[in-house]
Design a protein around this motif. Structure first.
Motif, short mmCIF file in Angstrom:
data_model
loop_
_atom_site.label_atom_id
_atom_site.label_comp_id
_atom_site.label_asym_id
_atom_site.label_seq_id
_atom_site.Cartn_x
_atom_site.Cartn_y
_atom_site.Cartn_z
N ARG A 24 -18.06 -22.07 21.43
CA ARG A 24 -19.39 -21.62 20.97
C ARG A 24 -20.51 -22.38 21.67
O ARG A 24 -21.57 -21.83 21.91
CB ARG A 24 -19.50 -21.75 19.45
CG ARG A 24 -18.65 -20.70 18.74
CD ARG A 24 -18.86 -20.73 17.24
NE ARG A 24 -20.24 -20.63 16.84
CZ ARG A 24 -20.88 -19.49 16.55
NH1 ARG A 24 -20.24 -18.35 16.61
NH2 ARG A 24 -22.14 -19.51 16.18
N ALA A 25 -20.29 -23.66 21.99
CA ALA A 25 -21.31 -24.41 22.72
C ALA A 25 -21.47 -23.86 24.13
O ALA A 25 -22.59 -23.72 24.63
CB ALA A 25 -20.96 -25.89 22.76
N VAL A 26 -20.37 -23.53 24.78
CA VAL A 26 -20.46 -22.92 26.12
C VAL A 26 -21.18 -21.58 26.01
O VAL A 26 -22.06 -21.27 26.82
CB VAL A 26 -19.06 -22.76 26.74
CG1 VAL A 26 -19.13 -21.95 28.03
CG2 VAL A 26 -18.42 -24.12 27.00
N TRP A 27 -20.84 -20.79 25.00
CA TRP A 27 -21.45 -19.47 24.82
C TRP A 27 -22.95 -19.58 24.52
O TRP A 27 -23.74 -18.79 25.00
CB TRP A 27 -20.74 -18.76 23.65
CG TRP A 27 -21.34 -17.44 23.28
CD1 TRP A 27 -21.08 -16.23 23.86
CD2 TRP A 27 -22.29 -17.19 22.24
NE1 TRP A 27 -21.81 -15.25 23.24
CE2 TRP A 27 -22.57 -15.82 22.24
CE3 TRP A 27 -22.93 -18.00 21.32
CZ2 TRP A 27 -23.46 -15.23 21.36
CZ3 TRP A 27 -23.83 -17.42 20.43
CH2 TRP A 27 -24.07 -16.05 20.45
N VAL A 63 -20.81 -35.23 15.90
CA VAL A 63 -20.53 -33.80 15.74
C VAL A 63 -21.65 -32.91 16.27
O VAL A 63 -21.52 -31.69 16.28
CB VAL A 63 -20.22 -33.44 14.27
CG1 VAL A 63 -18.97 -34.17 13.78
CG2 VAL A 63 -21.41 -33.76 13.37
N GLY A 64 -22.75 -33.49 16.71
CA GLY A 64 -23.86 -32.72 17.26
C GLY A 64 -24.69 -33.57 18.17
O GLY A 64 -24.66 -34.81 18.08
N GLN A 65 -25.42 -32.93 19.08
CA GLN A 65 -26.22 -33.65 20.06
C GLN A 65 -27.50 -32.87 20.33
O GLN A 65 -27.49 -31.64 20.37
CB GLN A 65 -25.41 -33.82 21.35
CG GLN A 65 -26.00 -34.74 22.37
CD GLN A 65 -26.92 -34.03 23.37
OE1 GLN A 65 -26.96 -32.82 23.47
NE2 GLN A 65 -27.68 -34.82 24.11
N ASP A 89 -18.22 -26.78 17.33
CA ASP A 89 -17.85 -25.50 16.73
C ASP A 89 -17.45 -25.61 15.27
O ASP A 89 -17.91 -24.83 14.44
CB ASP A 89 -16.70 -24.85 17.50
CG ASP A 89 -17.12 -24.28 18.84
OD1 ASP A 89 -18.28 -24.49 19.26
OD2 ASP A 89 -16.28 -23.62 19.49
N ASP A 90 -16.61 -26.58 14.93
CA ASP A 90 -16.10 -26.69 13.56
C ASP A 90 -17.11 -27.26 12.58
O ASP A 90 -16.85 -27.35 11.39
CB ASP A 90 -14.81 -27.50 13.52
CG ASP A 90 -15.00 -28.95 13.96
OD1 ASP A 90 -15.92 -29.23 14.76
OD2 ASP A 90 -14.22 -29.81 13.50
#
Length: 170
Positions: A24-27, A63-65, A89-90
């Motif tokens: 999802r990050a790539v998307w 878990v996030g950036q 994603d999770d």
């Protein structure tokens, strides 16, 4: 669940690489698939002047950036910041993005005296668009066929938040 926001450290490179390697990050970003660990190590170890990085942690796990880019060498854009972010994603839909955005907005408004925050978001990334609107960003325009993703071109919204014009909605 408690979300802790702190500044990015060079030692966060493996966790940040995992975030940006997730589908999802790539998307949802302009990152390419299969980011290298070494690339992220270098990126976090040698940030450019004017970059302010944050990570979101849950029980000490990154878990996030979010990165807030500023323009210290562009006199006519010194009041502007640009935001880029990703959540693993999770952990999406759990308030991680909101916590990161609130921290970035606080830094921008109360410490850096930025009056305009900007970002680009794919038009089909509905959860991200909602998050940014909740944080006071408005759509200023659409860039058609902005990026190539998964075999086709995708449009992006240009969004901005002008300080004192758009309060954060709870």
């Amino acid at each position: 669940m408690t979300v802790t926001i702190r500044g990015t450290e060079p030692s966060d490179y493996e966790a940040v690489q995992r975030i940006f390697a997730s589908p999802r990050a790539v998307w949802g970003t302009l990152q390419l698939p299969f980011p290298s660990v070494e690339g992220w190590r270098k990126r976090l170890a040698e940030p450019p002047e004017g970059l302010f990085g944050f990570v979101a942690c849950v029980e000490k796990e990154v878990v996030g950036q979010l990165d807030l880019y500023t323009f210290p060498h562009k006199p006519r854009r010194r009041r502007v910041g640009q935001i880029g972010m990703a959540v693993r994603d999770d952990r999406q839909g759990q308030g991680i993005g909101t916590a990161l955005m609130k921290a970035a907005i606080d830094l921008a408004d109360n410490w850096l005296n930025l009056t305009r925050l900007e970002l680009e978001v794919f038009v089909d990334n509905v959860p991200a668009v909602r998050l940014y609107q909740k944080c006071g960003f408005t759509i200023e325009g659409t860039m058609v066929d902005f990026a190539f993703r998964n075999g086709g071109y995708v449009d992006v919204y240009l969004m901005a938040r002008l300080r004192n014009r758009m309060p954060i909605n709870e």
